[in-house]
Design a protein around this motif. Structure first.
Motif, PDB file in Angstrom:
ATOM      1  N   ALA A 171       0.828  -1.210   0.000  1.00 36.62           N
ATOM      2  CA  ALA A 171       0.000   0.000   0.000  1.00 36.62           C
ATOM      3  C   ALA A 171       0.860   1.258   0.000  1.00 36.62           C
ATOM      4  N   ALA A 172       0.340   2.311  -0.605  1.00 35.44           N
ATOM      5  CA  ALA A 172       1.028   3.605  -0.590  1.00 35.44           C
ATOM      6  C   ALA A 172       1.112   4.125   0.840  1.00 35.44           C
ATOM      7  N   ALA A 173       2.213   4.820   1.142  1.00 36.25           N
ATOM      8  CA  ALA A 173       2.453   5.259   2.511  1.00 36.25           C
ATOM      9  C   ALA A 173       1.727   6.549   2.863  1.00 36.25           C
ATOM     10  N   ASP A 174       1.557   7.435   1.901  1.00 35.22           N
ATOM     11  CA  ASP A 174       1.065   8.784   2.189  1.00 35.22           C
ATOM     12  C   ASP A 174      -0.407   8.813   2.588  1.00 35.22           C
ATOM     13  N   TYR A 175      -0.737   9.772   3.451  1.00 30.88           N
ATOM     14  CA  TYR A 175      -2.118  10.178   3.660  1.00 30.88           C
ATOM     15  C   TYR A 175      -2.457  11.193   2.565  1.00 30.88           C
ATOM     16  N   VAL A 176      -3.675  11.123   2.032  1.00 31.51           N
ATOM     17  CA  VAL A 176      -4.096  12.069   1.009  1.00 31.51           C
ATOM     18  C   VAL A 176      -5.425  12.694   1.418  1.00 31.51           C
ATOM     19  N   CYS A 177      -5.668  13.897   0.911  1.00 28.80           N
ATOM     20  CA  CYS A 177      -6.935  14.591   1.158  1.00 28.80           C
ATOM     21  C   CYS A 177      -7.726  14.563  -0.143  1.00 28.80           C
ATOM     22  N   LEU A 178      -8.716  13.676  -0.201  1.00 32.69           N
ATOM     23  CA  LEU A 178      -9.483  13.440  -1.424  1.00 32.69           C
ATOM     24  C   LEU A 178     -10.531  14.523  -1.652  1.00 32.69           C
ATOM     25  N   THR A 179     -10.722  14.895  -2.902  1.00 32.04           N
ATOM     26  CA  THR A 179     -11.738  15.876  -3.255  1.00 32.04           C
ATOM     27  C   THR A 179     -13.140  15.312  -3.003  1.00 32.04           C
ATOM     28  N   PRO A 180     -14.098  16.161  -2.639  1.00 28.84           N
ATOM     29  CA  PRO A 180     -15.480  15.693  -2.482  1.00 28.84           C
ATOM     30  C   PRO A 180     -16.218  15.586  -3.812  1.00 28.84           C
ATOM     31  N   ASP A 181     -15.559  15.999  -4.914  1.00 26.01           N
ATOM     32  CA  ASP A 181     -16.200  15.994  -6.230  1.00 26.01           C
ATOM     33  C   ASP A 181     -15.349  15.215  -7.225  1.00 26.01           C
ATOM     34  N   PRO A 182     -15.292  13.872  -7.093  1.00 28.42           N
ATOM     35  CA  PRO A 182     -14.443  13.085  -7.992  1.00 28.42           C
ATOM     36  C   PRO A 182     -14.958  13.100  -9.433  1.00 28.42           C
TER      37      PRO A 182
END
Length: 310
Positions: A171-182
């Motif tokens: 799995a990728a290590a980073d935390y990401v902040c996903l957009t609410p409008d994919p």
């Protein structure tokens, strides 16, 4: 515009049609982008010593810094000039006394040397030649909040924390902040890379935070540089604190790698509620003495963090 003796430094509040403020020191110019002036009196403070100048919002010196610079040569302030620009009227208060000035008039706080006004006109010509400067800034993510701090930051979007699964070794290590409008271009993939949501995995963050889903927000600061500092909740002198809280990471016993991020001191939850879906998890981080020097660190104490801009 505030000019100091021999124009060693100049402060412009609400220049360029009230879109940009600037600090001029010797041949260097520092910018702040944003609207500051309105129809009401607004407190500002200016602080200097021999080797640094700061300008901030509010009446408390040292808080709300918007402009900061360091001259190459020592500053010696004797006089100060207040002036408006290009024929505009300037109303200002000094120690609660109200004054009104126009571009062709002046008011000096201590005395009235002609050299100051001549230098002021030269500087006005320089600023006019510069035109509108290119906007600068930096971005940061506030983890655990649905909005940006109530300061000079603007909200780019409020989204969902996510990342790779904690039990997946690749799995990728980073935390990401996903957009609410994919936005999607395809309807199927190979299922090799995976993105999960994120949860607080303990009640360390708040008394009822266990298994709650984690929000995040992408924020833009008008400052050129923004950094996260682990191990403290205060910024160095001359830096502005965006937010502070506790350092977070994945579990040291899980097979998936993780990263360190800063969770706000007052975390919020997403609307999805507590469902124990796992995915990317947020754990508190404690200090472990050994190669980490103790003191100043203390074994098993949770580490704080702060996000600072300048």
């Amino acid at each position: 515009m505030v000019t100091f003796q021999d124009a060693q430094f100049v402060v412009i509040i609400g220049g360029w049609s009230n879109t940009i403020s600037a600090l001029y020191i010797e041949e260097h110019i520092y910018y702040y982008h944003g609207t500051l002036l309105n129809s009401e009196y607004k407190p500002y403070w200016i602080s200097w010593n021999s080797y640094e100048v700061s300008v901030g919002l509010g009446s408390i010196q040292g808080s709300g810094v918007i402009l900061y610079g360091q001259p190459q040569c020592p500053i010696k302030v004797i006089d100060a000039t207040f002036a408006s620009n290009f024929g505009e009227t300037l109303d200002y208060r000094v120690n609660q006394a109200v004054h009104s000035e126009q571009h062709d008039t002046k008011r000096l706080l201590l005395n009235d040397p002609d050299a100051v006004l001549n230098r002021l006109r030269i500087l006005e010509e320089k600023f006019a030649q510069l035109g509108t400067p290119t906007q600068t800034g930096s971005t940061y993510i506030i983890w655990g909040r649905k909005q940006c701090p109530n300061n000079t930051s603007e909200l780019v979007y409020s989204g969902f924390a996510g990342g790779g699964g904690v039990v997946e070794t690749g799995a990728a290590a980073d935390y990401v902040c996903l957009t609410p409008d994919p936005v999607f271009n395809k309807t199927s993939g190979t299922d090799h890379g995976r993105m999960y949501g994120a949860e607080y995995e303990t009640n360390f963050w708040a008394k009822d935070s266990h298994n709650e889903d984690v929000p995040c927000s992408l924020c833009r600061s008008s400052y050129a540089t923004t950094v996260m500092i682990p191990g403290t909740n205060v910024c160095n002198n001359g830096w502005t604190r965006q937010y502070y809280g506790y350092l977070a990471s994945g579990h040291h016993g899980h097979p998936a790698a993780s990263a360190f991020v800063c969770v706000d001191i007052s975390p919020e939850y997403l609307r999805a509620g507590s469902r124990d879906s796992d995915g990317k998890l947020f754990y508190d981080v404690i200090a472990k003495c050994g190669s980490l020097p103790c003191p100043p660190y203390v074994n098993d104490y949770p580490l704080t963090c702060v996000v600072c801009s300048k």
